[in-house]
Design an enzyme around this catalytic site. Structure first.
Site, PDB file in Angstrom:
ATOM      1  N   CYS A 125       0.863  -1.180   0.000  1.00 51.32           N
ATOM      2  CA  CYS A 125       0.000   0.000   0.000  1.00 51.32           C
ATOM      3  C   CYS A 125       0.903   1.236   0.000  1.00 51.32           C
ATOM      4  CB  CYS A 125      -0.897   0.000   1.233  1.00 51.32           C
ATOM      5  SG  CYS A 125      -1.972   1.452   1.319  1.00 51.32           S
ATOM      6  N   ASP A 127       0.575   3.806   1.705  1.00 54.52           N
ATOM      7  CA  ASP A 127       0.629   4.321   3.066  1.00 54.52           C
ATOM      8  C   ASP A 127       2.090   4.370   3.543  1.00 54.52           C
ATOM      9  OD1 ASP A 127       0.532   4.303   6.001  1.00 54.52           O
ATOM     10  OD2 ASP A 127      -1.598   3.880   5.770  1.00 54.52           O
ATOM     11  N   HIS A 193      -2.359  -4.143   4.580  1.00 58.44           N
ATOM     12  CA  HIS A 193      -1.969  -3.919   5.971  1.00 58.44           C
ATOM     13  C   HIS A 193      -3.163  -3.778   6.888  1.00 58.44           C
ATOM     14  CE1 HIS A 193      -2.621   0.571   5.870  1.00 58.44           C
ATOM     15  NE2 HIS A 193      -2.533   0.307   4.575  1.00 58.44           N
ATOM     16  N   CYS A 204      -6.103   0.038   6.811  1.00 60.58           N
ATOM     17  CA  CYS A 204      -5.879   0.690   5.516  1.00 60.58           C
ATOM     18  C   CYS A 204      -7.039   1.626   5.192  1.00 60.58           C
ATOM     19  CB  CYS A 204      -5.736  -0.371   4.431  1.00 60.58           C
ATOM     20  SG  CYS A 204      -5.357   0.355   2.829  1.00 60.58           S
TER      21      CYS A 204
HETATM   22 ZN   LIG Z   1      -3.359   1.237   2.982  1.00 63.51          ZN
END
Ligand SMILES: [Zn+2]
Length: 465
Positions: A125, A127, A193, A204
């Site tokens: 991801c 992130d 995640h 997420c």
């Molecule tokens: Zn994420």
């Protein structure tokens, strides 16, 4: 104390690097506060520069300091300037000092080929809490992995098919990384995640903090990729899929071990923490053996030994990371949520491997990636704008100097993306709450990005023109 398979020396090294880079970003606000307090003193400019040089190792833009007596010192510009300078230094250091290892890791590359794979293509991801997934959580040499972060790990299927075609073509034409007749496959990995400590809030964002949805969406995307390859080229056997989950509190991974027939179950996984506690009292060799056995068991039948070895390696590596978080973060990160220092937009960022340093918005053209960027801006409204600080956006477009005109296209792309970013968030931009740094990098060489300019001030390079 810790697990017998933990690489303590490496943990210490990784901790030092992480700490050194993040503290260079995190001291900016403190130093600027001290500089701000000096602004009505005589010799302000000299004092400010001396303090900046001493604390950061770089000086501040004179134009900004010189205007301080007329109006107020422009702290927003100074902050963005410092973030960009620190980013530049971090990038240069990465390519010149190799803090995470060098350009190539041939031992690892042959290990991967022995396991039956010729390319490791990983999508975490976007992130920032997964920005360290490759080098820290999985302990893989960054040079051996193709990393493409996307929000929610929802990678672009068409682009991945294109990458697959290029990879297979190169094996046929050049025998790189290995000969086309060798029975190895393209391994596509997705890392979603979740948060073990605060599952409903710190999971997420792209999947509404719903772990099951994050896992099933990742798996669906993997299936779409395999289907696309099979439908277009009827050689699906050359693609292997692997789904991983990462707990952003402890960095422990879960591996959805494929069954003997290659199927992956989104609701079943092998938890690295469980493997850790099962093997913590064993001698290293016995622990390794037990891990392999555990993987075979989880597969529920005869899966290929190469896959067992590969997954076992990931688990063993992750055990070091579990101890890393235990030793340096008391078992779970203090910054459970977002704490990114800047947004990275475009393609590239090979040098970014630290948790919560960068929010990535993958963007090759202006049209795509806008949704990912919106998420990033929203995150930084909480992190920076709420404190009166601007959002620092580093734009990056990698190019290949071996391709004619590639650099020029990358430069234009950077400029277009910068214009689009300032256009999309006009209000922020006008208030000085959004700044961009434009960079390109030659992906054919192991060297730092080149800075084209920024929204802050004209660079010496621009003035020379
Ligand atoms: Zn994420």
């Amino acid at each position: 104390m810790g697990h017998p398979l933990t690489n303590r020396e490496r943990n210490q090294w990784l901790w030092t690097y992480d700490n050194q880079v993040k503290s260079s970003f995190d001291k900016i606000v403190e130093v600027l506060k001290r500089i701000s307090a000096l602004q009505h003193e005589p010799d302000f400019e000299q004092k400010a520069q001396a303090l900046a040089l001493d604390s950061f190792g770089f000086s501040l833009p004179e134009e900004v300091l010189a205007k301080a007596w007329v109006t107020q010192l422009d702290m927003r510009s100074l902050f963005a300037w410092c973030v960009f300078e620190t980013y530049k230094r971090t990038s240069e250091d990465f390519f010149t000092s190799n803090p995470l290892g060098g350009e190539e890791d041939t031992a690892f590359d042959s290990f991967v080929q022995d396991c039956g794979f010729h390319l490791l293509d990983v999508t975490p991801c976007a992130d920032g809490r997964l920005a360290h997934a490759i080098s820290y959580a999985l302990r893989l040499p960054f040079s051996s992995v193709r990393r493409r972060p996307y929000a929610g790990a929802m990678f672009d299927v068409e682009r991945t098919v294109t990458r697959w075609i290029k990879t297979e073509h190169r094996r046929h034409r050049e025998g790189v990384p290995n000969q086309a007749h060798e029975d190895t496959r393209y391994l596509k990995v997705v890392i979603y995640h979740f948060s073990s400590l605060d599952p409903h809030h710190q999971g997420c964002a792209a999947h509404g903090s719903n772990d099951a949805l994050a896992a099933s969406s990742g798996l669906n995307r993997l299936h779409d990729f395999r289907q696309a390859v099979e439908n277009s080229f009827c050689c699906g056997a050359s693609v292997t899929l692997l789904l991983l989950g990462l707990d952003t509190d402890t960095d422990a991974i879960r591996i959805h071990v494929p069954t003997a027939d290659g199927a992956t179950n989104g609701n079943r996984w092998l938890d690295a923490r469980e493997v850790y506690s099962q093997t913590v009292t064993m001698a290293p060799d016995a622990a390794r053996e037990a891990i392999g056995e555990r993987v075979r068991q989880e597969a529920g039948g005869a899966i290929e030994e190469g896959m067992v070895r590969f997954i076992s390696r990931l688990l063993e590596n992750n055990i070091s990371q579990i101890d890393f978080v235990r030793q340096f973060h008391k078992g779970a990160y203090g910054d459970a949520g977002h704490a990114e220092r800047f947004i990275g937009v475009g393609i590239g960022f090979k040098e970014i491997h630290l948790r919560n340093l960068t929010y990535f918005a993958h963007m090759e053209t202006v049209e795509e990636g806008a949704a990912d960027l919106d998420v990033g801006i929203k995150i930084f409204k909480g992190l920076n704008i709420s404190r009166g600080l601007p959002v620092p956006v580093v734009i990056r477009h990698d190019f290949h100097s071996s391709v004619p005109g590639s650099r020029e296209r990358a430069v234009r792309s950077c400029e277009r993306i910068a214009a689009a970013v300032h256009g999309r968030y006009q209000d922020l931009s006008r208030q000085g709450l959004l700044h961009t740094l434009l960079t390109v990098r030659d992906g054919d060489h192991h060297k730092p990005p080149e800075v084209l300019g920024s929204s802050l001030l004209r660079t010496p390079m621009e003035e020379a023109h």
